[in-house]
Write a protein that holds these residues in place. Sequence first.
Motif, short mmCIF file in Angstrom:
data_model
loop_
_atom_site.label_atom_id
_atom_site.label_comp_id
_atom_site.label_asym_id
_atom_site.label_seq_id
_atom_site.Cartn_x
_atom_site.Cartn_y
_atom_site.Cartn_z
N ASP A 127 64.54 -47.42 16.09
CA ASP A 127 64.71 -46.20 16.90
C ASP A 127 63.37 -45.69 17.42
N TYR A 128 62.33 -45.79 16.58
CA TYR A 128 61.00 -45.36 16.97
C TYR A 128 60.52 -46.14 18.20
N PHE A 129 60.69 -47.45 18.17
CA PHE A 129 60.23 -48.27 19.29
C PHE A 129 61.11 -48.08 20.52
N THR A 130 62.39 -47.84 20.32
CA THR A 130 63.26 -47.54 21.45
C THR A 130 62.82 -46.24 22.12
N LEU A 131 62.49 -45.25 21.31
CA LEU A 131 62.02 -43.98 21.85
C LEU A 131 60.69 -44.14 22.59
N ARG A 132 59.81 -44.99 22.07
CA ARG A 132 58.54 -45.25 22.77
C ARG A 132 58.79 -45.89 24.13
N ASP A 133 59.73 -46.85 24.18
CA ASP A 133 60.06 -47.49 25.46
C ASP A 133 60.65 -46.48 26.45
N GLN A 134 61.55 -45.64 25.95
CA GLN A 134 62.16 -44.64 26.82
C GLN A 134 61.14 -43.60 27.29
N LEU A 135 60.20 -43.26 26.41
CA LEU A 135 59.14 -42.33 26.79
C LEU A 135 58.26 -42.94 27.89
N ALA A 136 57.93 -44.21 27.74
CA ALA A 136 57.11 -44.88 28.78
C ALA A 136 57.87 -44.91 30.10
N LEU A 137 59.16 -45.22 30.06
CA LEU A 137 59.97 -45.25 31.28
C LEU A 137 60.05 -43.87 31.92
N SER A 138 60.32 -42.85 31.13
CA SER A 138 60.41 -41.48 31.66
C SER A 138 59.08 -41.04 32.25
N ARG A 139 58.00 -41.37 31.57
CA ARG A 139 56.67 -40.99 32.06
C ARG A 139 56.40 -41.62 33.42
N GLN A 140 56.69 -42.90 33.56
CA GLN A 140 56.43 -43.57 34.83
C GLN A 140 57.35 -43.06 35.93
N MET A 141 58.59 -42.72 35.58
CA MET A 141 59.50 -42.16 36.58
C MET A 141 58.99 -40.81 37.08
N ILE A 142 58.53 -39.97 36.17
CA ILE A 142 58.03 -38.65 36.55
C ILE A 142 56.76 -38.78 37.38
N LEU A 143 55.83 -39.64 36.94
CA LEU A 143 54.60 -39.83 37.70
C LEU A 143 54.90 -40.42 39.08
N GLY A 144 55.86 -41.34 39.14
CA GLY A 144 56.23 -41.91 40.43
C GLY A 144 56.82 -40.88 41.37
N LEU A 145 57.67 -40.01 40.85
CA LEU A 145 58.25 -38.95 41.68
C LEU A 145 57.18 -37.96 42.15
N GLN A 146 56.23 -37.64 41.25
CA GLN A 146 55.15 -36.75 41.65
C GLN A 146 54.30 -37.38 42.75
N ASP A 147 53.99 -38.67 42.60
CA ASP A 147 53.24 -39.37 43.64
C ASP A 147 54.02 -39.39 44.95
N HIS A 148 55.33 -39.61 44.87
CA HIS A 148 56.17 -39.64 46.07
C HIS A 148 56.12 -38.29 46.79
N VAL A 149 56.21 -37.23 46.04
CA VAL A 149 56.19 -35.90 46.65
C VAL A 149 54.82 -35.64 47.27
N ARG A 150 53.75 -35.96 46.53
CA ARG A 150 52.40 -35.69 47.04
C ARG A 150 52.05 -36.54 48.26
N ARG A 151 52.35 -37.83 48.19
CA ARG A 151 51.87 -38.76 49.21
C ARG A 151 52.83 -38.96 50.37
N ILE A 152 54.10 -38.66 50.18
CA ILE A 152 55.08 -38.94 51.24
C ILE A 152 55.73 -37.65 51.74
N CYS A 153 56.31 -36.87 50.83
CA CYS A 153 57.07 -35.69 51.27
C CYS A 153 56.19 -34.58 51.84
N LEU A 154 55.03 -34.38 51.24
CA LEU A 154 54.16 -33.28 51.70
C LEU A 154 53.25 -33.69 52.85
N ARG A 155 53.48 -34.84 53.43
CA ARG A 155 52.68 -35.33 54.55
C ARG A 155 52.90 -34.52 55.79
#
Length: 155
Positions: A127-155
């Motif tokens: 469960d610990y390692f599953t949570l680490r994988d899900q945390l990494a996935l969630s982190r990258q999804m959030i960072l990707g959305l933030q980058d999308h908003v900064r670099r594409i939507c706010l253009r």
Amino acid sequence: MIITPLRLFLAVALTGLIPLFWFIQVVQDRDTARSERDFAQFEVSGLREAARISGEMLAAREEIDLQRTQELSDALNQNDGLRRDVNDGRKRLRLAASCSTAKPTQASAGGVADAGTAELTADARSDYFTLRDQLALSRQMILGLQDHVRRICLR
């Protein structure tokens, strides 16, 4: 037959007016065609600019996707390596745990009763390692959305 001056004037006037009306019509058609051409060229330039911007936005999106996918892959590979190391015993998970002292039922000599190390159960470890994988996935999804908003939507 004699042509009267009035008839001569009418014949000359009609002969002159017909080409004049035709010329005026041709000039109006030419002006209409020019204005339609200018409008079409304006639309073409606008569409070209929109296509250029769309292409840049798609390229930026692909760049963000590639970067975040690579970072996610690296994080998941790092988690898999850590999982293998823990399972093979090369590394240990650090826990913040405390052992409760159970009151002995028998009187025994003073000392430390079988003081083993605190360890996660196999289920909790997975469960610990599953949570680490899900945390990494969630982190990258959030960072990707933030980058999308900064670099594409706010253009």
